[in-house]
Design a protein around this motif. Structure first.
Motif, short mmCIF file in Angstrom:
data_model
loop_
_atom_site.label_atom_id
_atom_site.label_comp_id
_atom_site.label_asym_id
_atom_site.label_seq_id
_atom_site.Cartn_x
_atom_site.Cartn_y
_atom_site.Cartn_z
N ASN A 36 28.64 17.68 -9.55
CA ASN A 36 28.78 17.88 -10.98
C ASN A 36 29.01 19.36 -11.22
N GLY A 37 30.26 19.70 -11.51
CA GLY A 37 30.61 21.10 -11.77
C GLY A 37 30.82 21.33 -13.25
N GLU A 38 31.36 22.50 -13.57
CA GLU A 38 31.57 22.87 -14.96
C GLU A 38 32.60 21.97 -15.64
N ASN A 39 33.70 21.66 -14.93
CA ASN A 39 34.77 20.86 -15.51
C ASN A 39 35.07 19.59 -14.73
N LEU A 40 34.29 19.29 -13.68
CA LEU A 40 34.60 18.16 -12.81
C LEU A 40 33.32 17.48 -12.34
N SER A 41 33.30 16.16 -12.43
CA SER A 41 32.22 15.36 -11.87
C SER A 41 32.83 14.42 -10.84
N VAL A 42 32.16 14.26 -9.70
CA VAL A 42 32.64 13.40 -8.63
C VAL A 42 31.61 12.30 -8.41
N PHE A 43 32.09 11.05 -8.38
CA PHE A 43 31.24 9.88 -8.22
C PHE A 43 31.71 9.06 -7.04
N LYS A 44 30.77 8.51 -6.31
CA LYS A 44 31.07 7.55 -5.26
C LYS A 44 30.75 6.18 -5.84
N TYR A 45 31.69 5.22 -5.77
CA TYR A 45 31.49 3.92 -6.37
C TYR A 45 31.71 2.81 -5.35
N GLY A 46 31.22 1.65 -5.68
CA GLY A 46 31.44 0.46 -4.86
C GLY A 46 31.38 -0.79 -5.74
N PHE A 47 32.31 -1.70 -5.53
CA PHE A 47 32.33 -2.99 -6.22
C PHE A 47 32.45 -4.08 -5.17
N THR A 48 31.62 -5.10 -5.28
CA THR A 48 31.70 -6.26 -4.40
C THR A 48 31.73 -7.51 -5.26
N ALA A 49 32.76 -8.31 -5.08
CA ALA A 49 32.89 -9.58 -5.79
C ALA A 49 32.56 -10.69 -4.81
N GLY A 62 35.11 3.74 -3.12
CA GLY A 62 35.96 4.90 -3.29
C GLY A 62 35.27 6.04 -4.01
N ILE A 63 36.10 6.98 -4.42
CA ILE A 63 35.66 8.20 -5.10
C ILE A 63 36.37 8.28 -6.45
N ALA A 64 35.62 8.61 -7.48
CA ALA A 64 36.19 8.84 -8.82
C ALA A 64 35.93 10.29 -9.19
N ARG A 65 36.99 10.99 -9.57
CA ARG A 65 36.88 12.37 -10.03
C ARG A 65 37.20 12.39 -11.53
N ILE A 66 36.22 12.82 -12.32
CA ILE A 66 36.38 12.87 -13.77
C ILE A 66 36.39 14.33 -14.18
N SER A 67 37.51 14.76 -14.76
CA SER A 67 37.60 16.15 -15.22
C SER A 67 37.68 16.18 -16.74
N GLY A 68 37.15 17.23 -17.29
CA GLY A 68 37.12 17.40 -18.74
C GLY A 68 35.87 18.17 -19.12
#
Length: 170
Positions: A36-49, A62-68
């Motif tokens: 979790n940075g100033e303008n970027l958050s990085v998340f590790k996610y997983g979905f199993t159906a 995978g990895i989700a990068r959210i900037s803003g």
């Protein structure tokens, strides 16, 4: 806000090849903030159906990068009216075409297209959606391929200064 969703792992399995119609899917989702940075958050996610009856397993990680700015990133972490974090809904929405293709590859019914409606799935309505959605996906892939082939055929390879380097086209 900008979101970049990356896949790091895809797995699928089907125990009984004769089953093609499934009553419902149970979706397991997890998400973990790894940076979790100033303008970027990085998340590790997983979905199993997991299908019910238990025959099919579709898993994506995978990895989700959210900037803003921090307000936008905090807002996406809030839960929606179905008590699901908005970020999971956004990621699942991006991953749905992958789930769709995996299920079609296994010749089974597809998981629902909305994460909040997991328990309210009506298979007959899903089949109609799958048929129209599959045609849309096929049309999009064919359109994309034709645009790429037009680009490749219209480019003049003889104008390239360094013929030792070849750019791959996908």
């Amino acid at each position: 806000m900008n979101a970049q969703i990356e896949l790091t792992s895809i797995a699928m399995s089907k125990n009984d090849p004769t089953i093609t119609k499934l009553d419902k899917y149970d979706i397991e989702a997890n998400i973990e903030e790894v940076d979790n940075g100033e303008n970027l958050s990085v998340f590790k996610y997983g979905f199993t159906a997991l299908s019910n009856p238990k025959n099919v397993r579709l898993a994506i990680e995978g990895i989700a990068r959210i900037s803003g700015d921090s307000e936008e990133r905090n807002e996406i972490l809030e839960k929606d009216e179905n008590d699901v974090p908005k970020i999971l809904t956004m990621i699942y929405h991006e991953l749905f075409p992958t789930f769709f293709l995996l299920s079609k590859n296994l010749n089974v019914s597809c998981p629902p297209h909305v994460i909040g409606s997991m328990g309210n799935l009506d298979i007959s309505n899903t089949d109609v959606f799958q048929n129209s959605q599959s045609q849309t996906i096929v049309d999009a892939v064919l359109d994309s391929d034709s645009k790429q082939s037009d680009t490749v055929t219209n480019s003049d390879v003889s104008d390239v200064e360094n013929n030792d380097v070849i750019q791959p086209t996908v």
